[in-house]
Design an enzyme around this catalytic site. Sequence first.
Site, PDB file in Angstrom:
ATOM      1  CE  LYS A  80      38.635  31.649  18.195  1.00  0.00           C
ATOM      2  NZ  LYS A  80      37.452  32.453  18.529  1.00  0.00           N
ATOM      3  CB  SER A 155      37.269  35.595  16.200  1.00  0.00           C
ATOM      4  OG  SER A 155      36.765  34.899  17.342  1.00  0.00           O
ATOM      5  CB  SER A 179      33.625  34.503  17.675  1.00  0.00           C
ATOM      6  OG  SER A 179      34.116  35.764  17.347  1.00  0.00           O
TER       7      SER A 179
HETATM    8  N1  GLN Z   1      33.177  39.948  16.004  1.00  0.00           N
HETATM    9  C1  GLN Z   1      33.045  40.293  17.391  1.00  0.00           C
HETATM   10  C2  GLN Z   1      34.270  41.058  17.831  1.00  0.00           C
HETATM   11  O1  GLN Z   1      35.058  41.341  17.015  1.00  0.00           O
HETATM   12  C3  GLN Z   1      32.870  39.062  18.202  1.00  0.00           C
HETATM   13  C4  GLN Z   1      34.135  38.370  18.496  1.00  0.00           C
HETATM   14  C5  GLN Z   1      33.962  37.141  19.300  1.00  0.00           C
HETATM   15  O2  GLN Z   1      32.840  36.680  19.528  1.00  0.00           O
HETATM   16  N2  GLN Z   1      35.076  36.619  19.763  1.00  0.00           N
HETATM   17  O3  GLN Z   1      34.451  41.360  18.977  1.00  0.00           O
END
Ligand code: GLN
Length: 483
Positions: A80, A155, A179
């Site tokens: 990532k 994400s 995420s």
């Molecule tokens: N979807 C969650 C957020 O927007 C989690 C994001 C993540 O785990 N990086 O914060």
Amino acid sequence: MENYKTLTIDEIQQGLRSGSFSAGELAHEALRVSKAENERYNSFIHFCPERAMEAAERVDAELAAGKDLGPLGGVPVAVKDVIMTEGLRTTCGSRILENYVAHYDATAVERLEKAGAVIFGKTNCDEFAMGSSNENSAFGSVRNPAVPERVPGGSSGGSAAAVAGGFAPVSLGTDTGGSIRQPASFCGVVGVKPTYGRVSRYGLTAFASSLDNIGPFARTVKDAATVLGVIAGYDAKDSTCANVDTSDYQAALDGDVKGLKIGVPKEYYAEGLDAEVRERIECGLKLLESLGCAIVEISLPHTEYAVATYYLICTAEASANLARYDGVRYTRRSSEMGTLEQMYAKTRAEGFGAEVTRRIILGTYVLSAGYYDAYYRKAQKARSLIAADFKKAFQTVDAIVTPVSPFPAFRLGEKVSDPLEMYLSDIYTLTSSLAGNTGISVPCGETSEGLPIGMQILADHFNEVTMLKLADAFERGVGFEVQ
Ligand code: GLN
């Protein structure tokens, strides 16, 4: 190489040892397939062919010299793009770091390569890992390989899609509030969020430092366990990295889950849960029962405060962490300079997207004098109560099983205009993030439209062994039709 898209780590290593292919050929294939498919799926932001070929040549030379392959010897890995890779761009999915070249490797990256992995590309993601659909990336959305008109989740959408589409056998993502688990569930692959502190965050661009974790995506639980085993463990460069023994995760996958007690939190099976998701999870629970597990209802009474608590804490931490992108340090600076303050403002306005801006504003607000006690301090108290719910539950159960997300992958564009609706995708993953527990998403069937569904297995701090054992036993049993 016809079967590249389905290879597991064991198959790769057998192929290398028997001479069916070399690490160089495999790296070449990884790059060829991924580049060809990227036009459609956009799961990579950029590729690193030189670095990949160098790593592959090292593996081939070691093989030729009769040396043992490391646990990931020759395995192509996608990482990532929030994780530092020396000499390569590390964009965090943001315009503000579009041309930023990392000058060191994250510990996880260093450990991967030491174990023989061949890193060949950096994956797309929501900007600074903020999002649940990968639609917040400055480099465009990613399509879900299982259902291309739908999002891959976020994400870490690019990392999940890379594994689901067969572009990489394994990948690294990050999980702050879900995420890794949520995109794994949307794409139909395995995704592990380790216990907070299990994997070093050194070299992971900070979003919410008290919640961030690096973890693997894979097609099988065993492969995820192998990657976790490589990246886990103490690192003096991260003061929050725990000095706790790492187990031999693979060896724990013996299929014997008889007598394990599984908690099913009643608060998670309430309103808002899609009927088909519920049905598949219930079937999953029946399968676990047929494997000898005892299923008991439990309560995690502070669950209803999790979304609010998470969005206060993560935005507060993000606003502080992202203050460093000021046009002085790092790469981007607005060409319209004016005064120093105008330069800061212009640079940040040009560099950050809408969601990141929203979170910086919210986070700055909750930390400001006069509001700190009302919001931030209260959120910290709620966080302690949520963590205590889990501690108490784990005194009586070995693991907790829930859906990963209340609904399966949604259509591209479907939720972009409603941030609150988007935030609900992670309602079942955020709680354990706040508590710091480990969690996994393991494929658990599909909806009638063919949308993948993931089952979440949670375990107590540093009890990855029980979680992986259950997930592996479950995976072996899938294909089941329990009525
Ligand atoms: N979807 C969650 C957020 O927007 C989690 C994001 C993540 O785990 N990086 O914060």
